[in-house]
Design an enzyme around this catalytic site. Structure first.
Site: not given
Ligand code: NDP
Length: 262
Positions: A14-16, A63, A84, A99, A120, A123, A208, A228
């Site tokens: 995760s880059k959060s 989620k 989220n 999101d 698609g 979620g 992304y 993304g």
């Protein structure tokens, strides 16, 4: 010091944290944002409270658990059935979905979207379809398998599998499948994708950080397109506004983008 985290399994990628910590530094906000590997999603609310967290983000596969565990769900999240973002409001866990509005922010540069096709039905597609429905965008959802389409039917989307698809003209095509994430697959059989792209004005991939086969094809057809990254950035910016009770200006957004790209 306030403590924030992202819950996921896996969460290592995760880059959060780098994005949110860049935002905190920019505002001189005395906070820390880290990662929490959570195996059992049903425990999410308890872990959140036990760790005295002020806020959190939630990623795959938790989620839906986060949605059903929250004390209160606000905004579009109640229609999506997944959240989220958690906020601690005096010991109560308030849940949001950023999101969906984050995605809408990411496509602002594509003007006049009235009709879209979503590739698609997972979620991410659910959040996007709800956002489209709220914005009055006519939506077709096409998925490899039938079993995930009920949610979208109930929302009022046109739904189809690959077998019975008939192509129309679209303002926007969205790849919300995971095809292209860890492989070189197209999100639909290639002739079908080519037909969709020929009939679409803009394209966005939720994936992304790479040129997926989908994006590569969109480029070949000279369709304005993007990956993304902005979607990831803006869901983060909207969560950050909830965490800090501030309104993000362009400098904060750029600081968070820089953090994301570190
Ligand atoms: P889900 O697992 O919930 O759904 C995956 C979807 O992709 C399903 O509809 C599945 O179809 C379809 N799919 C998977 N493989 C293929 C394939 N080879 N060909 C065609 N369809 C396929 O995933 P999510 O909705 O959580 O995530 C979807 C994508 O969005 C991921 O790539 C993820 O990285 C990205 N994402 C990006 C975010 C961002 O901020 N930029 C945020 C969240 C997600 P079926 O039902 O037939 O199995």
């Amino acid at each position: 010091m306030e403590h924030f985290t992202i819950f996921g399994n896996p969460v290592e990628h995760s880059k959060s944290p780098q994005m949110h910590n860049a935002g905190f530094s920019h505002l001189n906000f005395d906070s820390i944002y880290d990662k929490t590997q959570l195996e059992d999603g049903t425990t999410i609310k308890q872990v959140f409270l036990d760790n005295h967290l002020q806020g959190a983000n939630i990623t795959v596969p938790h989620k839906e658990f986060a949605f059903s565990n929250a004390d209160e769900v606000r905004g579009l999240a109640s229609k999506i059935g997944a959240v989220n973002t958690y906020i601690n409001e005096n010991g109560k866990v308030i849940a949001y979905n950023t999101d969906a509005p984050g995605f809408m922010k990411a496509i602002e540069e594509f003007k006049e979207i009235k009709k879209a096709i979503l590739l698609g039905a997972g979620g991410t597609a659910k959040a996007i379809a709800v956002a489209f429905s709220e914005a009055g965008i006519e939506t077709t959802v096409i998925n490899r398998s039938e079993n995930r389409l009920d949610f979208f039917k109930e929302l009022g989307c046109t739904t189809t599998t690959w077998d019975n698809f008939s192509c129309e003209k679209y303002d926007l095509v969205v790849n919300s499948t995971s095809a292209g994430l860890k492989d070189d697959n197209y999100p639909t059989p290639l002739p079908m994708l080519e037909n969709i792209l020929k009939n679409s004005k803009y394209a966005i991939d939720c994936i992304y950080g790479k040129i997926t086969p989908f994006l590569q094809k969109a480029k070949e057809y000279n369709i304005p397109c993007k990956d993304g990254e902005d979607m990831l950035l803006y869901q983060g910016v909207l969560a950050f506004e909830l965490f800090t009770n501030t309104k993000a200006d362009k400098y904060l957004i750029e600081a968070m983008r820089k953090g994301l790209k570190q």
